[in-house]
Design a protein around this motif. Structure first.
Motif, PDB file in Angstrom:
ATOM      1  N   SER A   1       1.169   2.458  -5.275  1.00 50.87           N
ATOM      2  CA  SER A   1       1.887   1.552  -4.385  1.00 50.87           C
ATOM      3  C   SER A   1       1.129   1.325  -3.083  1.00 50.87           C
ATOM      4  O   SER A   1       1.648   0.708  -2.166  1.00 50.87           O
ATOM      5  N   LYS A   2      -0.121   1.808  -3.010  1.00 53.87           N
ATOM      6  CA  LYS A   2      -0.920   1.628  -1.796  1.00 53.87           C
ATOM      7  C   LYS A   2      -1.235   0.149  -1.605  1.00 53.87           C
ATOM      8  O   LYS A   2      -1.343  -0.606  -2.576  1.00 53.87           O
ATOM      9  N   GLN A   3      -1.397  -0.232  -0.349  1.00 53.88           N
ATOM     10  CA  GLN A   3      -1.715  -1.609  -0.010  1.00 53.88           C
ATOM     11  C   GLN A   3      -2.927  -1.642   0.904  1.00 53.88           C
ATOM     12  O   GLN A   3      -3.276  -0.658   1.538  1.00 53.88           O
ATOM     13  N   THR A   4      -3.552  -2.800   0.978  1.00 53.00           N
ATOM     14  CA  THR A   4      -4.737  -2.988   1.805  1.00 53.00           C
ATOM     15  C   THR A   4      -4.393  -2.905   3.280  1.00 53.00           C
ATOM     16  O   THR A   4      -3.435  -3.528   3.736  1.00 53.00           O
ATOM     17  N   SER A   5      -5.188  -2.158   4.028  1.00 53.65           N
ATOM     18  CA  SER A   5      -4.994  -2.079   5.479  1.00 53.65           C
ATOM     19  C   SER A   5      -5.444  -3.385   6.123  1.00 53.65           C
ATOM     20  O   SER A   5      -6.174  -4.182   5.525  1.00 53.65           O
ATOM     21  N   LYS A   6      -5.019  -3.589   7.366  1.00 56.96           N
ATOM     22  CA  LYS A   6      -5.432  -4.788   8.090  1.00 56.96           C
ATOM     23  C   LYS A   6      -6.944  -4.811   8.274  1.00 56.96           C
ATOM     24  O   LYS A   6      -7.565  -5.863   8.189  1.00 56.96           O
ATOM     25  N   ALA A   7      -7.561  -3.650   8.526  1.00 56.02           N
ATOM     26  CA  ALA A   7      -9.010  -3.591   8.740  1.00 56.02           C
ATOM     27  C   ALA A   7      -9.770  -4.027   7.491  1.00 56.02           C
ATOM     28  O   ALA A   7     -10.712  -4.817   7.568  1.00 56.02           O
ATOM     29  N   ILE A   8      -9.370  -3.526   6.335  1.00 56.02           N
ATOM     30  CA  ILE A   8     -10.028  -3.915   5.083  1.00 56.02           C
ATOM     31  C   ILE A   8      -9.722  -5.376   4.770  1.00 56.02           C
ATOM     32  O   ILE A   8     -10.564  -6.103   4.252  1.00 56.02           O
ATOM     33  N   GLY A   9      -8.539  -5.832   5.116  1.00 55.97           N
ATOM     34  CA  GLY A   9      -8.190  -7.244   4.928  1.00 55.97           C
ATOM     35  C   GLY A   9      -9.104  -8.155   5.727  1.00 55.97           C
ATOM     36  O   GLY A   9      -9.560  -9.191   5.227  1.00 55.97           O
ATOM     37  N   ARG A  10      -9.398  -7.770   6.972  1.00 55.03           N
ATOM     38  CA  ARG A  10     -10.324  -8.562   7.799  1.00 55.03           C
ATOM     39  C   ARG A  10     -11.729  -8.544   7.196  1.00 55.03           C
ATOM     40  O   ARG A  10     -12.409  -9.568   7.168  1.00 55.03           O
ATOM     41  N   LEU A  11     -12.149  -7.396   6.720  1.00 49.46           N
ATOM     42  CA  LEU A  11     -13.456  -7.258   6.083  1.00 49.46           C
ATOM     43  C   LEU A  11     -13.537  -8.152   4.839  1.00 49.46           C
ATOM     44  O   LEU A  11     -14.517  -8.862   4.630  1.00 49.46           O
ATOM     45  N   ALA A  12     -12.492  -8.133   4.033  1.00 50.84           N
ATOM     46  CA  ALA A  12     -12.455  -8.950   2.814  1.00 50.84           C
ATOM     47  C   ALA A  12     -12.508 -10.436   3.148  1.00 50.84           C
ATOM     48  O   ALA A  12     -13.200 -11.208   2.475  1.00 50.84           O
ATOM     49  N   ALA A  13     -11.815 -10.842   4.190  1.00 53.34           N
ATOM     50  CA  ALA A  13     -11.830 -12.252   4.594  1.00 53.34           C
ATOM     51  C   ALA A  13     -13.238 -12.681   4.996  1.00 53.34           C
ATOM     52  O   ALA A  13     -13.677 -13.791   4.667  1.00 53.34           O
ATOM     53  N   LYS A  14     -13.957 -11.812   5.685  1.00 53.33           N
ATOM     54  CA  LYS A  14     -15.338 -12.126   6.079  1.00 53.33           C
ATOM     55  C   LYS A  14     -16.239 -12.282   4.858  1.00 53.33           C
ATOM     56  O   LYS A  14     -17.093 -13.161   4.811  1.00 53.33           O
TER      57      LYS A  14
END
Length: 93
Positions: free
Chosen positions: A48-61
């Protein structure tokens, strides 16, 4: 008065993406960025883990970077679709 939004994201990494993430992690010479995306994707496989905001920003880049490889973009898309949405606030009614 503001209310916290509780819009938990219940998506999880598919078996195909988890396999891709494992291949990326085993590959020699993989960039640290790709390893972070692969690790995040694997951590969300059957959990049930979800992506952190930091990894989300990295993924967007990664998704907008024309130099990123196909595997990195696929992992980025996966983890970005699983970003936790609990930080927003809604206006009072």
């Amino acid at each position: 008065m503001e209310h916290r939004l509780n819009t938990a994201n219940h998506k999880e990494t598919s078996d195909r993406i988890a396999h891709l993430a494992a291949v990326v992690l085993r590959r020699a010479g993989v960039a640290q960025l790709e390893k972070e995306l692969a690790g995040s994707a694997l951590a969300q496989h059957h959990t049930s883990k979800q992506t952190s905001k930091a990894i989300g920003r990295l993924a967007a880049k990664v998704l907008v970077d024309h130099a990123s490889c196909h595997e990195a973009k696929e992992l980025a898309g996966c983890v970005l679709s699983q970003v936790r949405h609990l930080e927003g606030t809604a206006p009072a009614r």
